[in-house]
Design a protein around this motif. Structure first.
Motif, PDB file in Angstrom:
ATOM      1  N   LYS A 190       0.822  -1.215   0.000  1.00 46.65           N
ATOM      2  CA  LYS A 190       0.000   0.000   0.000  1.00 46.65           C
ATOM      3  C   LYS A 190       0.851   1.257   0.000  1.00 46.65           C
ATOM      4  O   LYS A 190       0.354   2.342  -0.234  1.00 46.65           O
ATOM      5  CB  LYS A 190      -0.897   0.033   1.242  1.00 46.65           C
ATOM      6  N   SER A 231      -4.509  -1.781  -2.749  1.00 44.18           N
ATOM      7  CA  SER A 231      -3.159  -2.356  -2.668  1.00 44.18           C
ATOM      8  C   SER A 231      -2.693  -2.781  -4.043  1.00 44.18           C
ATOM      9  O   SER A 231      -3.517  -3.087  -4.917  1.00 44.18           O
ATOM     10  CB  SER A 231      -3.161  -3.645  -1.836  1.00 44.18           C
ATOM     11  N   SER A 241      -2.398   3.972   6.740  1.00 46.23           N
ATOM     12  CA  SER A 241      -3.034   3.665   5.457  1.00 46.23           C
ATOM     13  C   SER A 241      -4.168   4.631   5.128  1.00 46.23           C
ATOM     14  O   SER A 241      -4.303   5.078   4.000  1.00 46.23           O
ATOM     15  CB  SER A 241      -3.610   2.244   5.469  1.00 46.23           C
ATOM     16  N   LYS A 249       3.529  -8.040   3.598  1.00 41.20           N
ATOM     17  CA  LYS A 249       3.137  -6.631   3.452  1.00 41.20           C
ATOM     18  C   LYS A 249       4.358  -5.734   3.264  1.00 41.20           C
ATOM     19  O   LYS A 249       5.492  -6.216   3.256  1.00 41.20           O
ATOM     20  CB  LYS A 249       2.342  -6.201   4.672  1.00 41.20           C
ATOM     21  N   ASP A 250       4.086  -4.444   3.182  1.00 48.07           N
ATOM     22  CA  ASP A 250       5.137  -3.469   2.864  1.00 48.07           C
ATOM     23  C   ASP A 250       6.423  -3.655   3.671  1.00 48.07           C
ATOM     24  O   ASP A 250       7.521  -3.636   3.129  1.00 48.07           O
ATOM     25  CB  ASP A 250       4.624  -2.042   3.101  1.00 48.07           C
ATOM     26  N   SER A 299       3.241   2.374   6.220  1.00 50.11           N
ATOM     27  CA  SER A 299       4.059   1.492   7.045  1.00 50.11           C
ATOM     28  C   SER A 299       3.393   1.086   8.363  1.00 50.11           C
ATOM     29  O   SER A 299       3.705   0.047   8.917  1.00 50.11           O
ATOM     30  CB  SER A 299       5.412   2.152   7.328  1.00 50.11           C
ATOM     31  N   ARG A 303       1.959  -2.440   8.751  1.00 54.97           N
ATOM     32  CA  ARG A 303       2.090  -3.132   7.472  1.00 54.97           C
ATOM     33  C   ARG A 303       3.157  -4.212   7.526  1.00 54.97           C
ATOM     34  O   ARG A 303       4.120  -4.207   6.759  1.00 54.97           O
ATOM     35  CB  ARG A 303       2.385  -2.111   6.352  1.00 54.97           C
TER      36      ARG A 303
END
Ligand code: ATP
Length: 396
Positions: free
Chosen positions: A180, A240, A373, A202-203, A183, A186
């Motif tokens: 996305k 995302s 987010s 995830k990120d 952070s 994430r």
């Protein structure tokens, strides 16, 4: 699930029986919903079935009929994929929203249960979505094939969408990332080197950059810019980029034949990267297989499919895993892998409504507001694209 299959068989059959006609403005009208009652014993219009009575609703069916045509999916294939025996596999809910996911046996389609607000949003933006995906054949945005609902007698209404599975791949996906560009929170709970490709990372778990040919790089970022501009104009955020990575030779974490290069080795090797010259692992669709595909049509060349790239992993002495938080300083070794990438923009049915504004305000008390987010669609899109431009870079 049974109701869903009975409903889809009925809906697709009914629509396919009608001659195809040009779309009209009225086909996009939110009031374009068709309700059908399914008594277990059957009726003049509906078949008998083994479940209790339910009510079925189709939303804007003519638009989705055109969408299937656009995405080269025949109604017959679609019906077979969803309604065949043992056709649907429930997935252990991969997201946080509590939605249920089902995957068709042939892995082409995914069914997701959604909230009323998500259906409303999709129907609201259907005219512009249709226009966008028609105009940009390489759009990375999820392909939608239908919106329906089921309401058992005396039970709760369940709404769901049918969409394309991004990972309907000829190649095994070894790592998957849901990115996305934010952070806060994430990080996947399950991160480890030996991930099975089933866990969605995830990120903060991402420690690769992906290098691609200049032309592909340009095409990718241009399309992402158009897709993000479209989502921004619809007031959408929280989407995302879902990325699936197939390692063509070595798989990180497996001890076999790990190719470790120094930074200088890497630049020397860069010229030969991503030329598509490495032999394709099996199973792979040959040109012949593609010719034989149903509906006498090859799938549309999709930008987020089988894209050759070079995944580079910087091994810093501080053992920092995360790409997003790596500060650059002390890396002295780079691991590089030939990969094929599959990707697309998912989860696009959320706008910056009051609950997202509240989420932003609440989380801002605990974290840097820029890392959360939930931010407004313009900031979201900008941060999303900035992040992708750091992760997907060009050769050389
Ligand atoms: P969250 O609330 O955590 O954002 P969600 O419940 O709204 O999640 P999505 O973000 O739509 O659900 O999807 C969750 C996961 O499901 C994704 O990270 C991905 O692993 C898988 N997934 C969703 N859509 C697709 C798709 N079109 N193709 C392949 N996998 C998908």
């Amino acid at each position: 699930m049974l109701n869903l299959q009975v409903g889809i068989r009925h809906a697709v059959g009914k629509l396919a029986a009608k001659p195809m006609r040009a779309l009209q403005r009225a086909d996009f009208d939110p009031a374009e919903k068709f309700s059908t009652r399914f008594p277990p014993a059957g009726s003049k219009l509906t078949p008998p079935h083994q479940s209790s009575e339910f009510r079925w609703k189709d939303y804007c069916p003519m638009v989705f009929r055109h969408m299937m045509e656009l995405f080269a999916v025949s109604p017959a294939d679609y019906m077979l994929a969803i309604c065949g025996d043992d056709a649907l596999r429930g997935l252990s809910s991969p997201g946080k929203s509590g939605s249920f996911f089902y995957l068709t046996q042939d892995e082409r389609f995914m069914i997701k249960t959604v909230k009323k607000s998500e259906v409303k949003l999709l129907i609201r933006m259907l005219p512009s979505y249709y226009k966008h995906v028609r105009r940009y054949k390489s759009s990375l945005i999820t392909r939608f094939y239908g919106v329906h609902s089921v309401k058992p007698n005396g039970g709760q209404k369940v709404r769901f969408i049918v969409m394309g599975n991004l990972f309907c791949a000829e190649h095994r996906i070894h790592r998957r990332y849901d990115l996305k560009g934010s952070s806060y929170g994430r990080k996947s709970d399950k991160y480890g080197e030996d991930t099975d490709g089933e866990t969605t990372l995830k990120d903060l778990d991402l420690n690769f950059v992906f290098r691609m040919k200049q032309s592909r790089h340009k095409q990718f970022h241009e399309q992402l810019r158009r897709d993000c501009a479209f989502l921004e104009s619809e007031g959408i955020m929280d989407y995302s980029l879902l990325v699936g990575v197939h390692f063509r030779d070595d798989i990180p974490g497996s001890k076999v034949g790990l190719s470790t290069l120094t930074t200088s080795d890497l630049s020397a090797n860069m010229a030969s990267t991503c030329q598509g010259s490495v032999s394709m692992p099996k199973p792979c669709l040959s040109a012949k297989d593609l010719e034989k595909m149903p509906y006498n049509r090859k799938p549309l060349a999709r930008l987020g499919t089988r894209l050759p790239a070079r995944a580079e992993r910087r091994m810093s002495s501080s053992k920092t895993n995360s790409f997003i938080s790596s500060s650059g300083g002390s890396e002295n070794r780079v691991e590089a892998y030939d990969v094929l990438l599959y990707f697309g923009v998912i989860d696009i049915l959320r706008d910056y409504d009051i609950s997202k504004k509240l989420e932003h305000a609440y989380k801002s008390l605990q974290a840097d507001p820029g890392s959360i987010s939930a931010v407004d669609p313009r900031l979201y899109s900008q941060r999303f694209r900035d992040f992708m431009s750091r992760v997907f870079v060009k050769e050389g």
